[in-house]
Design a protein around this motif. Structure first.
Motif, PDB file in Angstrom:
ATOM      1  N   TYR A  67       1.103  -0.913  -0.114  1.00 30.95           N
ATOM      2  CA  TYR A  67       0.266   0.027   0.392  1.00 30.95           C
ATOM      3  C   TYR A  67       1.174   0.851  -0.192  1.00 30.95           C
ATOM      4  CZ  TYR A  67      -3.599  -3.159   2.094  1.00 30.95           C
ATOM      5  OH  TYR A  67      -4.460  -4.402   2.094  1.00 30.95           O
ATOM      6  N   LEU A  68       0.248   2.039  -0.534  1.00 34.10           N
ATOM      7  CA  LEU A  68       1.095   3.911  -0.220  1.00 34.10           C
ATOM      8  C   LEU A  68       0.284   4.035   0.747  1.00 34.10           C
ATOM      9  CD1 LEU A  68       1.789   4.532  -4.149  1.00 34.10           C
ATOM     10  CD2 LEU A  68       3.450   4.372  -1.941  1.00 34.10           C
ATOM     11  N   ALA A  81       5.971   3.318   1.930  1.00 32.41           N
ATOM     12  CA  ALA A  81       5.334   2.190   1.255  1.00 32.41           C
ATOM     13  C   ALA A  81       5.394   1.320   2.277  1.00 32.41           C
ATOM     14  CB  ALA A  81       6.441   1.598  -0.068  1.00 32.41           C
ATOM     15  N   LEU A  82       4.266   0.502   2.287  1.00 31.98           N
ATOM     16  CA  LEU A  82       4.164  -1.156   3.560  1.00 31.98           C
ATOM     17  C   LEU A  82       4.202  -1.820   2.478  1.00 31.98           C
ATOM     18  CD1 LEU A  82       0.774   1.156   5.342  1.00 31.98           C
ATOM     19  CD2 LEU A  82       3.296   2.002   5.580  1.00 31.98           C
ATOM     20  N   ASP A  83       4.904  -2.568   2.972  1.00 29.29           N
ATOM     21  CA  ASP A  83       5.446  -4.192   1.999  1.00 29.29           C
ATOM     22  C   ASP A  83       4.323  -4.783   3.042  1.00 29.29           C
ATOM     23  OD1 ASP A  83       6.348  -6.087   1.323  1.00 29.29           O
ATOM     24  OD2 ASP A  83       7.781  -5.666   0.479  1.00 29.29           O
ATOM     25  N   ILE A 232      -5.300   5.090   2.615  1.00 30.19           N
ATOM     26  CA  ILE A 232      -4.366   4.369   2.123  1.00 30.19           C
ATOM     27  C   ILE A 232      -4.761   4.036   1.002  1.00 30.19           C
ATOM     28  CG2 ILE A 232      -3.861   1.739   2.801  1.00 30.19           C
ATOM     29  CD1 ILE A 232      -2.739   3.610   4.684  1.00 30.19           C
ATOM     30  N   SER A 233      -3.956   4.274   0.336  1.00 32.35           N
ATOM     31  CA  SER A 233      -4.379   4.136  -1.084  1.00 32.35           C
ATOM     32  C   SER A 233      -4.578   2.324  -1.348  1.00 32.35           C
ATOM     33  CB  SER A 233      -2.879   3.226  -2.397  1.00 32.35           C
ATOM     34  OG  SER A 233      -1.905   2.482  -2.166  1.00 32.35           O
ATOM     35  N   LYS A 234      -5.280   1.616  -2.975  1.00 31.20           N
ATOM     36  CA  LYS A 234      -5.982   0.585  -2.938  1.00 31.20           C
ATOM     37  C   LYS A 234      -4.106  -0.242  -2.888  1.00 31.20           C
ATOM     38  CE  LYS A 234      -9.537   1.386  -6.480  1.00 31.20           C
ATOM     39  NZ  LYS A 234      -9.903   1.105  -7.430  1.00 31.20           N
ATOM     40  N   GLN A 235      -4.772  -1.745  -2.722  1.00 35.01           N
ATOM     41  CA  GLN A 235      -2.922  -2.401  -2.426  1.00 35.01           C
ATOM     42  C   GLN A 235      -2.965  -2.565  -3.568  1.00 35.01           C
ATOM     43  OE1 GLN A 235      -3.499  -7.107  -1.394  1.00 35.01           O
ATOM     44  NE2 GLN A 235      -2.056  -5.969   0.290  1.00 35.01           N
ATOM     45  N   LYS A 236      -1.497  -2.882  -4.222  1.00 35.74           N
ATOM     46  CA  LYS A 236      -0.846  -2.981  -5.176  1.00 35.74           C
ATOM     47  C   LYS A 236       0.186  -4.211  -5.377  1.00 35.74           C
ATOM     48  CE  LYS A 236      -1.895   2.290  -6.462  1.00 35.74           C
ATOM     49  NZ  LYS A 236      -1.234   2.975  -7.009  1.00 35.74           N
ATOM     50  N   THR A 237       0.776  -5.001  -6.749  1.00 32.69           N
ATOM     51  CA  THR A 237       1.513  -5.837  -6.469  1.00 32.69           C
ATOM     52  C   THR A 237       1.983  -5.210  -7.555  1.00 32.69           C
ATOM     53  OG1 THR A 237      -0.437  -7.460  -6.511  1.00 32.69           O
ATOM     54  CG2 THR A 237       1.956  -8.168  -7.812  1.00 32.69           C
ATOM     55  N   SER A 257      -9.606  -2.263  -1.728  1.00 33.58           N
ATOM     56  CA  SER A 257     -10.756  -0.701  -1.761  1.00 33.58           C
ATOM     57  C   SER A 257      -9.772   0.407  -1.562  1.00 33.58           C
ATOM     58  CB  SER A 257     -12.506  -0.892  -1.196  1.00 33.58           C
ATOM     59  OG  SER A 257     -11.737  -0.668   0.319  1.00 33.58           O
ATOM     60  N   SER A 258     -10.125   1.526  -2.310  1.00 29.30           N
ATOM     61  CA  SER A 258      -9.050   3.028  -2.351  1.00 29.30           C
ATOM     62  C   SER A 258      -9.498   3.004  -0.748  1.00 29.30           C
ATOM     63  CB  SER A 258      -9.429   4.053  -2.806  1.00 29.30           C
ATOM     64  OG  SER A 258     -10.320   4.200  -3.014  1.00 29.30           O
ATOM     65  N   ALA A 259      -9.581   4.134   0.796  1.00 29.28           N
ATOM     66  CA  ALA A 259      -9.226   4.605   1.455  1.00 29.28           C
ATOM     67  C   ALA A 259      -9.196   6.119   1.655  1.00 29.28           C
ATOM     68  CB  ALA A 259      -9.573   3.914   2.980  1.00 29.28           C
TER      69      ALA A 259
END
Length: 267
Positions: A67-68, A81-83, A232-237, A257-259
């Motif tokens: 996430y960002l 960046a949250l891994d 918090i962004s949408k989760q990405k890969t 989902s974005s938040a």
């Protein structure tokens, strides 16, 4: 040094110092007051400058989910960046609290020049934790993950903990490492990390440095620096990074989902 949420006295000059949630006496000399204009840019505009190369430099590997998080303060914005692949428990705790609006209108209450800035305490004095109505169901505490290679770096995010708590304990209080060398002599003595890692600032480390250099009384920021919101962004890969890549090629996980966290007052 160390990073704890319980009070602890200063050790010998060469001994450890804790990242605690309670202010200390007789800290090293603080830097003079400095200030910057507060940021007015949106989370979306802040995150567009984060490239795959930037993420790779922060340790996000190909295939990692992340996430960002945009941490907006009265001194400006930091994007982290949250891994969630490397630190699933620690990231889940922060994301859950942020989406619930827990961090909105809280503060950074503590700063140690050349070490870290600390915030996320609803009491604002270093003694609080997960409480109140805007927790999203997050637990009051848990045990998260160690940093990669068992060492911390400039810009890393980790959770403060009580001096008697197990390694990697998390609650709500977190800190941003501002030491150029990661302060591993304090945070990971003899190669043994103590604090639950969950991400790294990839944009806006200058904002953390500005907060670090703000006026303190001992180690307590005076005044405290307000956290306006955490988005918090949408989760990405994370996808492969090409040598010429200049824009993010990370794929969004459509199941996430974005938040944008709503405002909440300090509890």
């Amino acid at each position: 040094r160390s990073a704890t949420t319980s009070s602890a006295s200063w050790a010998t000059p060469t001994g450890p110092r804790s990242v605690s949630s309670t202010p200390r006496c007789s800290p090293p000399g603080s830097a003079p007051w400095s200030s910057t204009a507060s940021s007015t840019s949106s989370a979306s505009s802040s995150t567009t400058s984060v490239t795959p190369a930037t993420l790779a430099a922060a340790g996000i590997a190909e295939g990692d989910k992340y996430y960002l998080a945009t941490i907006t303060t009265e001194k400006g914005e930091m994007v982290a960046a949250l891994d969630s692949t490397k630190a699933p428990k620690g990231v889940k705790q922060f994301v859950t609290l942020a989406k619930a609006g827990f961090y909105d209108d809280l503060t950074f209450h503590r700063a140690v020049n050349g070490f870290m800035i600390q915030g996320g305490d609803p009491k604002g004095d270093g003694t609080g934790g997960v409480s109140g109505s805007k927790t999203g169901g997050a637990p009051t505490s848990g045990v998260g993950e160690a940093p990669a290679n068992n060492s911390y770096s400039l810009g890393d995010l980790a959770y403060a903990k009580g001096s008697g708590d197990p390694a990697f304990t998390f609650g709500s209080q977190f800190f941003v490492v501002t030491a150029a060398d990661g302060a591993n002599g304090s945070l990971a003595p003899e190669g043994n990390p103590q604090y639950g890692w969950f991400g790294r600032v990839v944009s806006g480390i200058d904002v953390a440095k500005t907060i670090e250099a703000s006026k303190v009384n001992g180690e307590s920021l005076t005044p405290k620096i307000k956290i306006t919101s955490v988005t918090i962004s949408k989760q990405k890969t994370m996808t492969a990074v090409s040598a010429t890549s200049s824009t993010s090629s990370a794929a969004e996980d459509s199941s996430s989902s974005s938040a944008t966290s709503s405002s909440s007052s300090a509890k």
